[in-house]
Scaffold this motif. Structure first.
Motif, PDB file in Angstrom:
ATOM      1  N   GLN A 190       4.859  -4.088  -7.405  1.00  0.00           N
ATOM      2  CA  GLN A 190       4.954  -5.318  -6.613  1.00  0.00           C
ATOM      3  C   GLN A 190       6.395  -5.835  -6.576  1.00  0.00           C
ATOM      4  O   GLN A 190       6.927  -6.167  -5.502  1.00  0.00           O
ATOM      5  N   LEU A 191       7.047  -5.897  -7.741  1.00  0.00           N
ATOM      6  CA  LEU A 191       8.421  -6.384  -7.806  1.00  0.00           C
ATOM      7  C   LEU A 191       9.409  -5.349  -7.278  1.00  0.00           C
ATOM      8  O   LEU A 191      10.400  -5.703  -6.622  1.00  0.00           O
ATOM      9  N   GLY A 192       9.145  -4.071  -7.571  1.00  0.00           N
ATOM     10  CA  GLY A 192      10.057  -3.028  -7.130  1.00  0.00           C
ATOM     11  C   GLY A 192      10.183  -2.955  -5.621  1.00  0.00           C
ATOM     12  O   GLY A 192      11.272  -2.741  -5.081  1.00  0.00           O
ATOM     13  N   GLU A 193       9.083  -3.151  -4.941  1.00  0.00           N
ATOM     14  CA  GLU A 193       9.118  -3.149  -3.475  1.00  0.00           C
ATOM     15  C   GLU A 193      10.016  -4.254  -2.943  1.00  0.00           C
ATOM     16  O   GLU A 193      10.754  -4.062  -1.968  1.00  0.00           O
ATOM     17  N   GLN A 194       9.957  -5.404  -3.580  1.00  0.00           N
ATOM     18  CA  GLN A 194      10.776  -6.539  -3.153  1.00  0.00           C
ATOM     19  C   GLN A 194      12.250  -6.348  -3.540  1.00  0.00           C
ATOM     20  O   GLN A 194      13.158  -6.849  -2.870  1.00  0.00           O
ATOM     21  N   ALA A 195      12.480  -5.612  -4.650  1.00  0.00           N
ATOM     22  CA  ALA A 195      13.844  -5.462  -5.172  1.00  0.00           C
ATOM     23  C   ALA A 195      14.652  -4.394  -4.448  1.00  0.00           C
ATOM     24  O   ALA A 195      15.888  -4.381  -4.526  1.00  0.00           O
ATOM     25  N   LYS A 196      13.987  -3.510  -3.740  1.00  0.00           N
ATOM     26  CA  LYS A 196      14.663  -2.380  -3.098  1.00  0.00           C
ATOM     27  C   LYS A 196      15.869  -2.785  -2.253  1.00  0.00           C
ATOM     28  O   LYS A 196      16.926  -2.169  -2.311  1.00  0.00           O
ATOM     29  N   LYS A 197      15.683  -3.823  -1.475  1.00  0.00           N
ATOM     30  CA  LYS A 197      16.732  -4.189  -0.517  1.00  0.00           C
ATOM     31  C   LYS A 197      17.995  -4.709  -1.184  1.00  0.00           C
ATOM     32  O   LYS A 197      19.033  -4.868  -0.522  1.00  0.00           O
TER      33      LYS A 197
END
Length: 393
Positions: A228-235
């Motif tokens: 969940q957090l990794g998806e948001q952190a990618k950018k």
């Protein structure tokens, strides 16, 4: 040359802002007058007194042996103690402390730095990152609660020449307390997602695109939250997603498969057998073996060589006394797959610096590898006068 006695030392002086900080170190003596120092890297969390006892138990097995026989001694400690095989942090921390001390003796005996015995120095200086900025970046712990705290700490580290930083954005709540496991596991509500990602976004904006950010998690979150957090952190272009979930190959693989982000793990993985599944399934891109609890230099070198087969990078985990810093520098100087060196904020604290003779600090984001014989550092008298010392003869 023979081992004559071993001092196991539990540092008793507890810092006011870190009452749980208790380094466990040792000194191994020989009949030639040479001695070596080592550390069981269980200075925080729960287990330091157990590691202190483990050193004492294992020390009894090496009295009278040749300290240069590091491989012979390692095999004896691993194979003849029953619980060491497939063991965990305490037994491997005990083995590590003694093994590091033996390598220190070996370097002094041959009058060369340990890196020379490991194959030679591939680099004089190591790129460093400023580690654990959620605790501040000064000479004492100052927890970061507000976004501006994270930004200030990041800017301070960058102003000192670091071009890489590491932060656990999910350690402290903005209201001023430390998160509990109940709040950091299972799917997060929007508020907690924003707490983490808003902090990351602010730090990225503050330091710009040319500073690497490692997103630390200490395995506080579970696999679902990591995704969940990794998806948001990618950018925000993080360099590594560190300990995104519990150190377990299957959970790590789940996160790795879901995210296109390099995964770092290792401070709670012990021995080459513990690391092998991560290499075999390709779920780890940066290993972080702690030389003080993965089996010592003898085992850490094997782990790093095994990682090299799979094109996996290495950053030794360093969060203990300055002894652990010195021994990490020796290993990282000698291996071809070194990536970056961890300079933990605890290395800036006086209560840690006074434990050892030399204080190795980075300059402009790079740290120089010690050229002294042995591991390049040793315990001060303070450890013996302010520690609980048990001598095994």
């Amino acid at each position: 040359m023979k081992i004559t006695k071993v001092d196991a030392i539990q540092i008793e002086d507890k810092p006011a802002d870190q009452p749980g900080w208790r380094p466990i170190v040792c000194r191994v003596y020989t009949d030639t007058g040479l001695y070596g120092d080592g550390e069981a890297a269980i200075a925080y969390g729960v287990g330091s007194t157990a590691a202190y006892g483990m050193i004492q138990d294992l020390a009894k097995l090496i009295i009278g042996m040749n300290p240069l026989d590091t491989e012979v001694i390692w095999e004896k400690l691993y194979k003849s103690t029953f619980w060491a095989q497939n063991g965990g942090p305490i037994v491997f921390a005990g083995i590590s402390a003694l093994d590091i001390a033996l390598w220190d003796i070996k370097g002094k005996y041959f009058n060369v730095p340990v890196y020379q015995l490991l194959g030679g120095k591939m680099r004089d200086k190591l790129r460093c990152y400023a580690s654990q900025l959620q605790f501040g970046w000064g000479e004492r712990k100052t927890p970061a609660y507000q976004i501006e705290d994270y930004v200030a700490n990041a800017k301070k580290a960058v102003s000192e020449g670091y071009d890489a930083i590491k932060i656990d954005f999910f350690t402290f709540d903005p209201k001023g307390y430390r998160y509990s496991s109940e709040e950091t596991t299972r799917v997060l509500d929007p508020y907690h997602v924003h707490v983490v990602i808003d902090r990351l976004a602010a730090v990225r904006e503050a330091v710009g695109p040319d500073v690497d950010i490692i997103m630390e998690n200490h395995s506080y979150i579970d696999a679902q939250v990591a995704v969940q957090l990794g998806e948001q952190a990618k950018k925000y272009n993080i360099l590594f997603f560190e300990e995104p979930t519990t150190p377990n190959p299957k959970m790590n693989k789940f996160v790795c498969d879901k995210l296109n982000i390099p995964i770092a793990q290792g401070e709670r993985i012990y021995s080459r057998w513990g690391y092998a599944p991560y290499f075999e399934d390709g779920s780890i891109q940066l290993i972080q073996p702690d030389i003080g609890n993965c089996g010592g230099l003898t085992e850490a070198k094997k782990i790093c060589d095994l990682a090299h087969i799979y094109d996996v990078g290495v950053q030794a985990h360093v969060c203990a006394s300055p002894l652990s810093t010195a021994v990490a520098l020796q290993l990282e100087a000698a291996i071809p797959n070194f990536t970056i060196h961890e300079h933990h904020v605890y290395n800036r604290y006086d209560y840690n610096k006074k434990l050892c003779k030399y204080d190795y600090q980075p300059v402009d984001g790079y740290i120089t590898v010690p050229d002294l014989p042995g591991i390049g550092n040793e315990l001060t008298d303070y450890c013996f006068t302010n520690g609980k010392v048990t001598t095994i003869e």
